[in-house]
Design an enzyme around this catalytic site. Structure first.
Site: not given
Length: 805
Positions: A349, A535-536, A541, A643, A647
């Site tokens: 990952h 998200k984290r 990110k 992911t 969604k």
């Protein structure tokens, strides 16, 4: 499972409630009402659970055991009701009893047993394994507290214990008879017997009892009920005297107390390593015990068992299986090694080599002396075998042991038969860059398995309005074959369907707005653009790029009173790791900006900022159906998959994104006119890295919009900031902006301006939303799991003993 009608359900629920609580359900708390319903549901699937387990064993079916440090299941009540086919019956029955299913479901704690995509993926896979009728089991840790409960105090993230087990867990079953012993520390000696065979003897070890708690994974209306096994650390029965002090007893509890303890110090690292070995060893022991019940030769282990390690956290399953096969079952090294490699597969990952797990040899040897011996021997044999074939340089670059450390990804690759990435771009980066040396050695081991999400939770449960629309337009086959969602494309020009999509989205936005009003005392307009990044919290990110856009928009509105642009609500959900100081500074910055913007009446509500506390699965189920815009803005080449992107698109959000992770594949399916792509590509990022020519200060000095936005961080424009503004400014200007936010800034701003224009044309926007929904089917986790099962685990192709006669 026998079906129930509404009347039967009502009778059974009232009876079950009185059995458990001895008073009337009408006077109960939501938690008590949920507990009674949970036990009733458990009764309904228990016979299928036993029958599934018995059938696997009687047929000696090959089973996969999915080892993951995290599982993030979310609340399980509605999922179980849906998969049992009684969601509507229970909803109607509760209503007739004067209860509301949503309120009763809120009595269930949301288990925080994961930190984001990794754990949610594992839970999606558990659902998909059962729903596709495949024999699969989960193996992890039963954290007493799991990930922390996030609170904002004066805008700062504060971590509190998330005691999700304080009222017990309806769904789990404690299996004391399946407990195993896990050894830590001590000394190991190899001693010959009378025939000259070497035997391992342990001295002065600390023995910990691993007690499994099993939870049913109910398949979608197919009678299959698989098992998720989570392990709890306890003092072995009758050996309490070996742990005389409170500190020693607490040391045992700590092993399964918290997910990801603070690893910024030696004690935290040691505890993390204990956790990883604890659940890996317990899981492997459990698997081996099951295999021995089949009464087959050890050579059949890979034909009956597949062990899959989800990232490197469970990599110690490799030397642990070797240990058991050699030390306890008497196999030779060569036999044990072949069996181990054929049994174990690995999902990577992580893109960055430097981000992959490493452990100190000294720490490993102190805690796990026998495992260390086995790892050192695996490494020695690897070097001995590969050096003549590939030369010293390449072989040494792939060594497991180097510079006093054990490289877990290297061990996972060498000790398994399959290594997969989780998106096409990610896998290509692994093959061509990050793990290229290994690809030269083992080209046939590498493959891609793009992540997926379960449409049952993220559409049927989270978005019943959209589910009804799909059922009425394209039928119900999509519920078992997600690719059928593509049939919705036939309605792209149907004005009535487009209007219904708009209406469904508006209702979902009103639902979220109600939550924000009641829980956060912030009023947001459901007709605004709901712009979502969930998200984290991590620098790569690039939540910070989102923040820079918010500040740019804020300044534009302040400069142009009465400007006519769509209202925009920026919605964040994110936790930062407790020791990740920079990420926590960004949280403080977002909250300070929210405070400033949300209380500025001169903005005429053209911007609002909502940062939800304690983001998790249940909040995601509320936010995702309400989203208009999906922020997937990581620096290209940094996100393995993502992911939330899947969604959100399945719920009709339009994606603004770099060409990173699985977004590349979303782009291929939806087409460039239905997605907003900005910024550098992975190739451009790599060229910029190689040239080493990036100068963020030059952009700051020459780009007035960038300069004005960044100056707000340090000139007192944002009330409540202390050192955070200066530190973030320095990261972008003084320390050269590691993730190239300033390079992508203009492109990002322009993409958002295009969104403003496009959102005004409701019919065109809704058509694009429809096409996103219609393109989401290939991202169902059911298909991902079927590819794992066919191509890696070989669940359909089993070598039976008679095949060899």
């Amino acid at each position: 499972m026998q079906k129930m009608d509404v009347s039967q359900f009502k009778d059974r629920y009232k009876k079950k409630f009185q059995e458990r609580f001895a008073f009337n359900y009408e006077n109960a708390t939501k938690q008590e009402q949920f507990v009674a319903l949970g036990h009733l549901v458990k009764d309904l699937y228990s016979s299928d659970w036993k029958e599934t387990v018995d059938t696997y064993q009687e047929n000696k079916q090959k089973q996969v055991y999915y080892f993951s440090m995290e599982f993030l299941p979310g609340r399980m009540l509605k999922s179980n009701l849906l998969n049992l086919g009684i969601l509507d019956v229970v909803q109607e029955g509760l209503a007739e009893l004067g209860l509301d299913l949503d309120e009763v479901a809120s009595g269930e704690m949301d288990p925080a047993l994961g930190n984001g995509g990794l754990g949610r993926l594992a839970s999606c896979f558990m659902d998909s394994l059962a729903s596709t009728g495949l024999p699969g089991n989960g193996n992890g840790i039963r954290y007493r507290y799991g990930l922390f409960k996030q609170k904002f105090i004066d805008g700062h993230q504060i971590e509190l214990p998330e005691n999700w087990l304080r009222n017990g867990n309806v769904w789990e079953v404690r299996r004391e008879n399946k407990a195993v012993t896990v050894r830590f520390g001590g000394q190991v000696s190899l001693e010959p017997d009378n025939e000259g065979n070497m035997h391992v003897t342990y001295h002065n070890t600390q023995n910990i009892l691993a007690v499994p708690y099993d939870t049913a994974m109910v398949g979608y209306q197919n009678g299959t009920v698989n098992n998720l096994r989570l392990w709890s650390a306890e003092i072995p029965y009758g050996e309490e005297y070996l742990f005389p002090t409170e500190e020693e007893r607490n040391g045992v509890k700590q092993i399964t107390e918290y997910l990801y303890p603070d690893d910024s110090n030696y004690e935290g690292l040691l505890l993390r390593l204990k956790q990883e070995y604890f659940f890996s060893s317990a899981g492997v022991q459990s698997v081996v015990r099951y295999f021995k019940q089949l009464n087959l030769d050890w050579s059949y282990l890979p034909d009956k068992i597949a062990i899959h390690i989800n990232d490197t956290h469970p990599t110690l399953a490799i030397p642990e299986l070797m240990r058991i096969l050699m030390d306890e079952e008497g196999l030779s090294w060569e036999q044990a090694w072949e069996i181990t490699k054929k049994t174990i597969s690995y999902t990577n990952h992580t893109i960055l080599q430097e981000a992959m797990e490493r452990w100190s040899i000294d720490m490993m040897n102190l805690l796990l002396p026998r495992i260390t011996q086995i790892i050192m021997e695996i490494n020695r044999r690897h070097i001995e075998k590969k050096t003549p074939l590939y030369g010293e340089d390449l072989t040494n670059r792939t060594a497991i042991v180097a510079n006093g450390e054990i490289k877990m990804a290297n061990l996972a690759i060498i000790g398994s038969h399959s290594i997969n990435g989780v998106a096409k771009l990610h896998t290509n980066i692994l093959i061509n860059h990050t793990l290229h040396d290994f690809y030269l050695m083992y080209p046939n081991k590498f493959n891609n398995k793009t992540n997926g999400v379960t449409m049952r939770r993220w559409l049927q449960i989270s978005n019943p309005g959209l589910t009804d629309l799909l059922d009425e337009t394209i039928g119900t086959e999509w519920k078992t074959n997600a690719n059928d969602i593509i049939l919705l494309k036939a309605y792209a020009e149907d004005k009535e369907v487009l209007a219904r999509i708009d209406a469904v989205k508006l209702e979902n936005k009103k639902r979220f707005a109600k939550y924000v009003s009641e829980e956060m005392d912030i009023e947001i307009d459901p007709n605004a653009i709901f712009d979502v990044q969930i998200k984290r919290l991590h620098a790569y990110k690039r939540q910070l790029l989102n923040v820079l856009h918010i500040l740019d928009r804020y300044q534009y509105i302040k400069d142009n009173p009465g400007v006519d642009i769509p209202k925009r609500v920026f919605i964040f959900g994110a936790k930062a790791a407790p020791s990740y100081h920079y990420a926590k500074q960004i949280i403080k910055l977002i909250n300070a900006i929210a405070e400033m913007i949300n209380n500025d009446s001169s903005l005429n509500d053209l911007i609002k900022v909502v940062f939800v506390e304690n983001y998790g699965v249940s909040l995601a189920e509320l936010i995702i159906p309400a989203a208009d815009v999906s922020e997937q803005i990581s620096l290209a080449g940094k996100e393995a998959s993502g992911t939330s992107n899947m969604k959100l698109m399945a719920n009709g959000a339009l994606t603004i994104a770099t060409m990173d992770g699985a977004t590349v594949e979303i782009y291929d399916y939806v087409g460039e006119e239905n997605i907003y792509i900005f910024g550098m590509s992975n190739e451009e990022v790599q060229k910029l890295n190689a040239a080493n020519s990036y100068n963020s200060r030059e952009i700051y000095e020459k780009n007035p919009a960038v300069k004005r936005v960044l100056n707000m961080l340090i000139d007192g424009s944002i009330p409540g900031l202390e050192d955070e503004g200066q530190d973030i400014f320095d990261s972008l200007v003084k320390y050269n902006d590691e993730y190239y936010l300033l390079k992508d800034f203009d492109s990002y701003i322009n993409a958002h301006k295009q969104i403003d224009k496009d959102f005004r044309n409701r019919e065109t926007w809704n058509r694009r939303a429809l096409l996103n929904i219609a393109s989401s089917g290939p991202f169902s986790a059911d298909y991902t799991i079927e590819r794992y099962a066919d191509e890696i685990w070989k669940l359909g192709a089993q070598r039976e003993p008679e095949d060899l006669i």
